[in-house]
Design a protein around this motif. Structure first.
Motif, PDB file in Angstrom:
ATOM      1  N   GLY A  30      -1.211 -39.232 114.040  1.00 30.05           N
ATOM      2  CA  GLY A  30      -2.345 -38.646 113.342  1.00 30.05           C
ATOM      3  C   GLY A  30      -2.375 -38.919 111.858  1.00 30.05           C
ATOM      4  N   VAL A  31      -1.648 -39.937 111.419  1.00 29.27           N
ATOM      5  CA  VAL A  31      -1.633 -40.320 110.011  1.00 29.27           C
ATOM      6  C   VAL A  31      -2.762 -41.312 109.754  1.00 29.27           C
ATOM      7  N   HIS A  32      -3.594 -41.006 108.776  1.00 24.93           N
ATOM      8  CA  HIS A  32      -4.765 -41.841 108.494  1.00 24.93           C
ATOM      9  C   HIS A  32      -4.638 -42.647 107.204  1.00 24.93           C
ATOM     10  N   GLY A  33      -3.813 -42.174 106.247  1.00 27.83           N
ATOM     11  CA  GLY A  33      -3.710 -42.844 104.961  1.00 27.83           C
ATOM     12  C   GLY A  33      -2.275 -42.961 104.498  1.00 27.83           C
ATOM     13  N   CYS A  45       3.747 -40.124  87.950  1.00 26.29           N
ATOM     14  CA  CYS A  45       3.644 -40.843  89.217  1.00 26.29           C
ATOM     15  C   CYS A  45       2.192 -41.233  89.434  1.00 26.29           C
ATOM     16  N   ARG A  46       1.937 -42.515  89.489  1.00 28.27           N
ATOM     17  CA  ARG A  46       0.587 -43.046  89.732  1.00 28.27           C
ATOM     18  C   ARG A  46       0.536 -43.571  91.167  1.00 28.27           C
ATOM     19  N   VAL A  47      -0.603 -43.517  91.774  1.00 24.34           N
ATOM     20  CA  VAL A  47      -0.710 -43.927  93.176  1.00 24.34           C
ATOM     21  C   VAL A  47      -1.985 -44.716  93.428  1.00 24.34           C
ATOM     22  N   LYS A  48      -1.928 -45.496  94.472  1.00 26.81           N
ATOM     23  CA  LYS A  48      -3.114 -45.961  95.180  1.00 26.81           C
ATOM     24  C   LYS A  48      -2.923 -45.592  96.647  1.00 26.81           C
ATOM     25  N   THR A  49      -4.002 -45.430  97.360  1.00 24.56           N
ATOM     26  CA  THR A  49      -3.897 -45.086  98.776  1.00 24.56           C
ATOM     27  C   THR A  49      -4.710 -46.073  99.597  1.00 24.56           C
ATOM     28  N   ILE A  50      -4.231 -46.300 100.807  1.00 21.77           N
ATOM     29  CA  ILE A  50      -4.906 -47.211 101.728  1.00 21.77           C
ATOM     30  C   ILE A  50      -4.998 -46.540 103.091  1.00 21.77           C
ATOM     31  N   PRO A  51      -5.956 -46.935 103.908  1.00 19.93           N
ATOM     32  CA  PRO A  51      -5.942 -46.483 105.302  1.00 19.93           C
ATOM     33  C   PRO A  51      -4.684 -46.982 105.995  1.00 19.93           C
ATOM     34  N   TRP A  61      -0.140 -59.000 101.451  1.00 19.16           N
ATOM     35  CA  TRP A  61      -0.781 -59.442 100.219  1.00 19.16           C
ATOM     36  C   TRP A  61      -0.621 -58.468  99.054  1.00 19.16           C
ATOM     37  N   GLY A  62      -0.111 -57.286  99.334  1.00 19.30           N
ATOM     38  CA  GLY A  62      -0.047 -56.271  98.297  1.00 19.30           C
ATOM     39  C   GLY A  62      -1.404 -55.627  98.069  1.00 19.30           C
ATOM     40  N   VAL A  63      -1.418 -54.642  97.197  1.00 22.70           N
ATOM     41  CA  VAL A  63      -2.633 -53.919  96.823  1.00 22.70           C
ATOM     42  C   VAL A  63      -2.776 -54.015  95.314  1.00 22.70           C
ATOM     43  N   GLY A  64      -3.955 -54.327  94.847  1.00 21.80           N
ATOM     44  CA  GLY A  64      -4.157 -54.587  93.430  1.00 21.80           C
ATOM     45  C   GLY A  64      -4.064 -53.360  92.543  1.00 21.80           C
TER      46      GLY A  64
END
Length: 467
Positions: A30-33, A45-51, A61-64
């Protein structure tokens, strides 16, 4: 045509297939992100989130993310160096799949620390996680030494939700008191359960000294993993607190006066499975190398505080006679010394002996703090520095002439003093590399300038909810 099977350099062989399988496992839970987390130079702490479904793409490819974040201040202003802080360029965030975990305190989400890689596949010189990994590898290669590290986490629990305003303690019980533990029993139990579900080995969780304050400590790990766990534990503490209608502050000084939140570092050096802080012929069982390691830490301590106490609010906490360790001194189980030698209980000394660095708080980027601590110790070990005399009691009470004879000096009383010491310390700057060292200097001076017109109460308020 390029596919996920042909990733650019940056990930590790097999990561794409592994990420695909992990994505399916997360979906079944049930994990979506997925939260992709790193800590910037200012300690935020800085973040980006992805599905979760995009985990394989991130592994390939990494995340920008812009490199400008290397020169963010805690208030989100931006300073610059010769190479960092401009709006130009891009980096790729690559999740460390070994550390990927579903977040028990945030249902529907997983978390992973990242390594920051250039678009050409090179390690970004401003990536503090990479810098820590590098110095650990160099210690193993040059000295045959590995490390075990742990980071204590103190935080203040307030009535929520968190805001830019005042802090109101969520408990009324006395320091270390059973009343305080009972008052937040449900919250603490849920926090322990969340840590266990996430595979975090908790050693202790208890009420602390300051208003609304608690402390958690986790089992020792290799330094990179210890820093990762420190970030994850704080994410978990905050998430579980929010679910209980509470607010938490990890700021060095929640109030201008009184005891603040520390983030003490514990470190032990090992060779071939043997703890160098135990079983030797030196003081309290230290080997000669361990003694020199401690001496190196003391020698670089003024500069090191720019990494371990990096906020203007840090210097509201770093005051004498408050167990913050504000003098260049060491002692066995002496909690007023900057370096406390922990020998451990009889029968456990071969495993438990370590050093504790006390002038550390949770505004510190844990990867930078551990890098600086290891670099300072290794400099002492390499040059066989002699360990000065031990102090007992409170060094603030030493007569001035005796303190001078023992080499006991007051640590910086402001961030600007600390960063000037760091700027002059060639060994610590070299350990970070020029790009990251320059970012540290620019960010620290930027933080100092941002509060130049504020009094102590205003400084505490400015950083109360930042960390």
């Amino acid at each position: 045509m390029t596919t996920l099977a042909d990733p650019v350099p940056g990930g590790r062989p097999g990561d794409v297939d592994r990420a695909t399988a992990l994505s399916e496992e997360l979906s079944a839970k049930g994990v979506h992100g997925v939260v992709l987390a790193y800590v910037d130079t200012a300690g935020i702490c800085r973040v980006k989130t992805i599905p979760a479904a995009k985990l394989a793409s991130a592994a390939a490819w990494g995340v920008g993310m812009s490199p400008v974040f290397d020169t963010f201040l805690a208030n989100d202003s931006i300073v610059t160096t010769d190479t960092l802080g401009s709006p130009d360029g891009d980096l790729r965030l690559y999740p460390d799949l070994d550390r990927l975990v579903a977040l028990a305190g945030q249902p529907g989400w997983a978390w992973a620390p990242v390594d920051r890689i250039t678009q050409e596949g090179e390690r970004h010189p401003g990536c503090s996680r990479t810098v820590l990994r590098r110095i650990v590898a160099e210690a193993a290669e040059r000295h045959g030494i590995t490390f075990e590290a742990g980071i204590e986490i103190e935080w203040a629990v307030g009535r929520g939700p968190a805001a830019e305003g005042d802090f109101v303690p969520a408990v009324s019980g006395p320091a270390y008191g059973a009343t305080r533990q009972v008052e937040l029993s449900d919250y603490a139990a849920d926090l322990l359960a969340a840590c266990a579900e996430q595979g975090i080995e908790v050693a202790q969780l208890h009420p602390e000294y300051a208003a609304g304050q608690f402390e958690i400590s986790t089992d020792a790990l290799d330094p990179v993993a210890a820093a990762d766990v420190s970030v994850l534990v704080r994410q978990t503490i905050r998430a579980v607190a929010q679910r209980h209608g509470l607010a938490v502050s990890f700021a060095p000084a929640v109030f201008a006066e009184g005891v603040g939140n520390g983030g003490h570092l514990h470190l032990s050096a090992w060779r071939d499975g043997v703890n160098l802080h135990s079983g030797g012929k030196g003081r309290y069982g230290m080997t000669r190398e361990a003694e020199s390691f401690v001496a190196g830490v003391l020698a670089h301590l003024h500069a090191l505080t720019a990494l371990t106490a990096p906020s203007p609010a840090s210097y509201l906490r770093l005051k004498p006679s408050q167990w913050a360790g504000v003098f260049t001194a060491w002692g066995r189980e002496t909690r007023e010394a900057a370096v406390r030698i922990v020998t451990g209980t009889a029968g456990l000394t071969d495993r438990a002996a370590n050093l504790e660095l006390k002038p550390v708080d949770l505004a510190a980027n844990p990867y930078l703090a551990l890098t600086g601590l290891i670099a300072a110790g290794l400099d002492g070990l390499t040059s066989a520095m002699p360990l000065p005399r031990e102090i007992t009691g409170d060094p603030a009470l030493l007569p001035a002439d005796q303190a001078t004879a023992m080499g006991v000096r007051r640590l910086p009383t402001s961030l600007s003093q600390a960063v000037r010491a760091f700027r002059a310390d060639e060994q610590l700057r070299a350990a970070l590399g020029p790009a990251l060292a320059d970012a540290v200097v620019a960010v620290r001076f930027g933080e100092s300038d941002s509060v130049a017109d504020l009094d102590d109460e205003q400084i505490a308020a400015a950083y109360r909810w930042k960390y």
